[in-house]
Design an enzyme around this catalytic site. Structure first.
Site, mmCIF file in Angstrom:
data_model
loop_
_atom_site.group_PDB
_atom_site.id
_atom_site.type_symbol
_atom_site.label_atom_id
_atom_site.label_comp_id
_atom_site.label_asym_id
_atom_site.label_seq_id
_atom_site.Cartn_x
_atom_site.Cartn_y
_atom_site.Cartn_z
ATOM 1 N N TRP A 1 0.769 -1.125 0.003
ATOM 2 C CA TRP A 1 0.031 -0.010 0.082
ATOM 3 C C TRP A 1 0.827 1.331 -0.072
ATOM 4 O O TRP A 1 0.244 2.460 -0.196
ATOM 5 C CB TRP A 1 -0.919 0.106 1.087
ATOM 6 C CG TRP A 1 -0.193 -0.389 2.419
ATOM 7 C CD1 TRP A 1 -0.096 -1.729 3.342
ATOM 8 C CD2 TRP A 1 0.604 0.623 3.198
ATOM 9 N NE1 TRP A 1 0.675 -1.458 4.288
ATOM 10 C CE2 TRP A 1 1.195 -0.300 4.453
ATOM 11 C CE3 TRP A 1 0.941 1.914 3.150
ATOM 12 C CZ2 TRP A 1 2.103 0.417 5.467
ATOM 13 C CZ3 TRP A 1 1.821 2.730 4.346
ATOM 14 C CH2 TRP A 1 2.082 1.876 5.325
ATOM 15 N N GLY B 1 6.135 -6.734 -0.762
ATOM 16 C CA GLY B 1 5.494 -6.556 0.582
ATOM 17 C C GLY B 1 6.585 -6.783 1.745
ATOM 18 O O GLY B 1 8.029 -6.574 1.643
ATOM 19 N N SER B 2 6.123 -7.261 2.913
ATOM 20 C CA SER B 2 6.816 -7.436 4.069
ATOM 21 C C SER B 2 7.689 -8.935 3.931
ATOM 22 O O SER B 2 7.322 -9.765 3.269
ATOM 23 C CB SER B 2 5.980 -7.617 5.377
ATOM 24 O OG SER B 2 5.090 -8.517 5.129
ATOM 25 N N GLU C 1 10.362 -8.691 -3.320
ATOM 26 C CA GLU C 1 11.053 -7.292 -3.212
ATOM 27 C C GLU C 1 10.406 -7.087 -1.599
ATOM 28 O O GLU C 1 9.358 -6.841 -1.357
ATOM 29 C CB GLU C 1 10.502 -6.168 -4.070
ATOM 30 C CG GLU C 1 10.891 -6.385 -5.347
ATOM 31 C CD GLU C 1 12.264 -5.999 -5.543
ATOM 32 O OE1 GLU C 1 12.820 -5.316 -5.063
ATOM 33 O OE2 GLU C 1 12.934 -6.241 -6.776
ATOM 34 N N CYS D 1 10.174 1.565 1.335
ATOM 35 C CA CYS D 1 11.171 0.370 1.651
ATOM 36 C C CYS D 1 12.307 0.652 1.549
ATOM 37 O O CYS D 1 13.419 0.134 2.328
ATOM 38 C CB CYS D 1 11.245 -0.985 0.746
ATOM 39 S SG CYS D 1 10.916 -0.374 -1.283
ATOM 40 N N GLU E 1 12.378 -2.920 11.079
ATOM 41 C CA GLU E 1 12.015 -1.938 9.867
ATOM 42 C C GLU E 1 11.238 -0.811 10.427
ATOM 43 O O GLU E 1 10.320 -1.198 11.308
ATOM 44 C CB GLU E 1 11.190 -2.671 8.878
ATOM 45 C CG GLU E 1 11.199 -1.730 7.468
ATOM 46 C CD GLU E 1 10.357 -2.460 6.270
ATOM 47 O OE1 GLU E 1 9.577 -3.482 6.693
ATOM 48 O OE2 GLU E 1 10.580 -2.117 4.982
HETATM 49 P P1 NAD Z 1 2.200 -7.035 3.526
HETATM 50 O O1 NAD Z 1 3.336 -8.033 3.547
HETATM 51 O O2 NAD Z 1 1.315 -7.016 4.757
HETATM 52 O O3 NAD Z 1 1.163 -7.070 2.279
HETATM 53 C C1 NAD Z 1 1.773 -7.197 1.122
HETATM 54 C C2 NAD Z 1 0.702 -7.793 0.100
HETATM 55 O O4 NAD Z 1 0.562 -9.209 0.505
HETATM 56 C C3 NAD Z 1 -0.841 -7.547 0.397
HETATM 57 O O5 NAD Z 1 -1.461 -7.102 -0.880
HETATM 58 C C4 NAD Z 1 -1.352 -8.437 1.470
HETATM 59 O O6 NAD Z 1 -2.835 -8.681 1.032
HETATM 60 C C5 NAD Z 1 -0.668 -9.630 0.882
HETATM 61 N N1 NAD Z 1 -0.743 -10.806 1.539
HETATM 62 C C6 NAD Z 1 -0.673 -10.850 2.908
HETATM 63 N N2 NAD Z 1 -0.566 -12.127 3.536
HETATM 64 C C7 NAD Z 1 -0.429 -13.092 2.194
HETATM 65 C C8 NAD Z 1 -0.392 -14.384 1.975
HETATM 66 N N3 NAD Z 1 -0.327 -15.125 3.217
HETATM 67 N N4 NAD Z 1 -0.394 -14.770 0.955
HETATM 68 C C9 NAD Z 1 -0.390 -14.173 -0.138
HETATM 69 N N5 NAD Z 1 -0.655 -12.690 -0.107
HETATM 70 C C10 NAD Z 1 -0.587 -11.991 1.153
HETATM 71 O O7 NAD Z 1 3.182 -5.813 3.221
HETATM 72 P P2 NAD Z 1 2.403 -4.350 3.077
HETATM 73 O O8 NAD Z 1 2.319 -3.845 4.792
HETATM 74 O O9 NAD Z 1 1.296 -4.228 2.577
HETATM 75 O O10 NAD Z 1 3.671 -3.359 2.867
HETATM 76 C C11 NAD Z 1 4.721 -2.780 3.496
HETATM 77 C C12 NAD Z 1 5.904 -3.885 3.486
HETATM 78 O O11 NAD Z 1 6.208 -4.058 2.067
HETATM 79 C C13 NAD Z 1 7.167 -3.478 4.033
HETATM 80 O O12 NAD Z 1 8.075 -4.292 4.894
HETATM 81 C C14 NAD Z 1 7.934 -2.654 3.035
HETATM 82 O O13 NAD Z 1 9.530 -2.609 3.291
HETATM 83 C C15 NAD Z 1 7.645 -3.618 2.224
HETATM 84 N N6 NAD Z 1 7.838 -2.985 0.782
HETATM 85 C C16 NAD Z 1 9.149 -3.506 -0.114
HETATM 86 C C17 NAD Z 1 9.138 -2.997 -1.177
HETATM 87 C C18 NAD Z 1 10.573 -3.316 -2.325
HETATM 88 O O14 NAD Z 1 10.642 -2.869 -3.258
HETATM 89 N N7 NAD Z 1 11.436 -4.001 -1.621
HETATM 90 C C19 NAD Z 1 8.605 -1.901 -1.807
HETATM 91 C C20 NAD Z 1 7.406 -1.488 -0.778
HETATM 92 C C21 NAD Z 1 7.137 -2.042 0.217
#
Ligand code: NAD
Length: 510
Positions: free
Chosen positions: A147, A225-226, A247, A281, A379
């Site tokens: 997000w 994501g995370s 990522e 990130c 983080e």
């Molecule tokens: P998140 O991991 O909570 O969610 C990311 C996505 O994964 C969402 O769409 C969520 O619905 C989905 N998801 C959650 N659980 C899942 C599962 N078990 N199986 C499949 N999909 C699932 O992350 P967030 O809070 O949305 O984003 C923040 C994180 O993203 C931070 O850790 C940040 O550092 C990281 N991030 C990394 C980059 C990069 O390029 N390295 C860029 C932006 C954000």
């Protein structure tokens, strides 16, 4: 071109997600949580649409994608408004999302035809064989996205996947789905206008269950994501033996050397740490300053920070907006409390700004921090700048590498050769010198994490070719028969030929 309602799949369950404006609390809209059946249906439709798209030349695909990107660029006020409504970020932050995607599309429009071109490779016996390598689409690629940059990070990988000829299905974050729906509905309209099936681009809204279901039906999975979720995604993709990229999170260090321009370094640390209120990130989350310039650097940082503008209004001169997520506000506060309890001092900030909105947190710097504090390991997704005094360059590099993460890093120095030498010792996907986050806006260079920050790279040829399968055709030349038909790979002639080739190899053209 007008935006029509997106063809979202109808799930069998009645579960819904409600999206709210983090600044006003207003209800933005409600969307379905797509179940496994709806996800499979969307992927099947993308699969049916893909061969016609894959049959287009890369340049033809580029023309459709460029027309779409032109529309997003020309209608940027509306695109930015949608992003801001669901994230609470500034105009400048929302603009950076449009600008980034425009750069990515322009880059691949120019270079993808070359990167994806079939080409010859050297044969072991060049007189006897030719080797031709071509790239084919993988089929349907899935995207699970976060997000914090709801548009840019949803599409930054999806765009090269489309250039490579794939169908795509995206599961945007449940916190900010409307930015993606708006942009991809516009793309579907451009596909229709080019007599192509808009189902090539599928959107499935929902939560973790929807994301998990997506992994089960695609041929490649790109996750942003995370780190915690990334591990689950990797395990599920590995069970199906499909390729994937991750990522993930970061804890990016910045090192300020004793020969740095300290105004540039102070302003650079503020920009790198506070962009998107720290919800990046690749934001600077730890600052190591060499002893000799520490006091001056801290004074300059405080001075530059006094000119920061935090607000909830329009305009490119607002530097910081709201946090998007209450969870991140609470995590930010917990890290500050932990650091202060263990001996850190707040240089400036350190509190919420409720007059601007419920999730606003003041830009905050902390000094006297140590690696025993959570703020130097966990983080941070908030506007925090923890600063540590270090003895010398070696200690700075040692501490910079003392992390489970390895996404990006920044070095501030007046001696570029010294900066590059130091960069080589930092374990990270990229290192920027004298300005943070440079790589994020440079689509030609690979970007990605080491250690717990991920797997794979976006950007450059690497970020495109992961969405293609190589296909090799190796051909025996017709005159081989003149040398006599061999029934075995180990005939005396073959032994002799390998011996000759061992000698000739260094002299042959590549
Ligand atoms: P998140 O991991 O909570 O969610 C990311 C996505 O994964 C969402 O769409 C969520 O619905 C989905 N998801 C959650 N659980 C899942 C599962 N078990 N199986 C499949 N999909 C699932 O992350 P967030 O809070 O949305 O984003 C923040 C994180 O993203 C931070 O850790 C940040 O550092 C990281 N991030 C990394 C980059 C990069 O390029 N390295 C860029 C932006 C954000």
């Amino acid at each position: 071109m007008t935006t029509t309602a997106p063809p979202l799949p109808t799930p069998a369950t009645a579960a819904q997600i409600t999206v709210r404006n983090p600044v006003t609390g207003a209800d933005i809209g409600t969307l379905p949580v797509c179940d496994a059946g709806a996800v499979a249906q969307t992927a099947a439709r993308a699969r049916t649409a893909q061969p016609a798209w894959g049959a287009q030349s890369v340049r033809e695909r580029g023309r459709v994608l460029s027309r779409w990107m032109d529309e997003l660029w020309n209608d940027q006020r509306a695109v930015m408004a949608t992003i801001r409504r669901e994230t609470g970020k500034t105009d400048g932050g929302a603009f950076s999302e449009v600008a980034l995607l425009s750069a990515v599309t322009g880059y691949y429009n120019q270079y993808a035809p070359r990167f994806l071109a079939a080409h010859r490779r050297p044969a072991t016996f060049p007189i006897l064989h030719t080797v031709q390598v071509s790239y084919q689409p993988r089929g349907v690629c899935g995207f699970i996205t976060p997000w914090n940059y709801p548009l840019a990070l949803a599409l930054i990988d999806l765009i090269p996947a489309l250039f490579a000829g794939n169908g795509v299905v995206i599961k945007p974050s449940e916190v900010t789905p409307f930015s993606v729906i708006d942009a991809l509905t516009r793309l579907q309209n451009h596909l229709k206008a080019a007599s192509l099936d808009p189902a090539l681009v599928g959107i499935v809204t929902g939560d973790a269950s929807t994301g998990a279901a997506l992994i089960d039906v695609v041929d490649y999975l790109s996750f942003t994501g995370s780190t915690a979720t990334g591990r689950k995604v990797a395990a599920r993709a590995a069970a199906r033996l499909i390729p994937y990229s991750l990522e993930l999170g970061g804890k990016d260090p910045a090192i300020v050397l004793d020969d740095a321009d300290l105004d540039l370094a102070a302003a650079g640390v503020l920009t790198g740490a506070l962009e998107n209120s720290g919800q990046v990130c690749v934001s600077i989350e730890r600052v190591y300053v060499l002893d000799g310039v520490y006091d001056t650097f801290v004074a300059r940082l405080r001075d530059h920070a006094s000119r920061l503008v935090q607000g909830n209004g329009d305009g490119m001169t607002v530097h910081l907006g709201s946090l998007t997520h209450e969870r991140e506000l609470l995590r930010t506060e917990a890290q500050v409390s932990d650091a202060v309890a263990k001996g850190a001092s707040v240089l400036f900030g350190g509190e919420r700004v409720p007059a601007l909105g419920p999730y606003f947190y003041a830009p905050t710097a902390l000094v006297d921090v140590t690696h025993e504090m959570a703020i130097m390991h966990e983080e941070t997704f908030g506007p925090l700048i923890p600063i540590m005094r270090v003895r010398d360059e070696a200690e700075a590099v040692h501490l910079a590498n003392d992390s489970i993460y390895g996404l990006s890093a920044t070095v501030f120095t007046g001696d570029l050769a010294r900066g590059r030498r130091l960069a080589a010792d930092i374990v990270a996907g990229d290192v920027a010198i004298n300005r943070a986050q440079l790589n994020f806006f440079n689509p030609a260079a690979p970007m990605g994490g080491e250690k717990d920050s991920g797997l794979g790279r976006r950007g450059g040829p690497e970020g495109l070719l992961r969405f293609a399968r190589t296909h090799t055709v190796i051909t025996e030349r017709p005159w081989r028969g003149l040398l006599g038909v061999q029934l075995s790979h180990t005939s005396p002639l073959i032994v002799w030929a390998f011996g000759i080739m061992r000698r000739l190899r260094p002299w042959l053209p590549l």
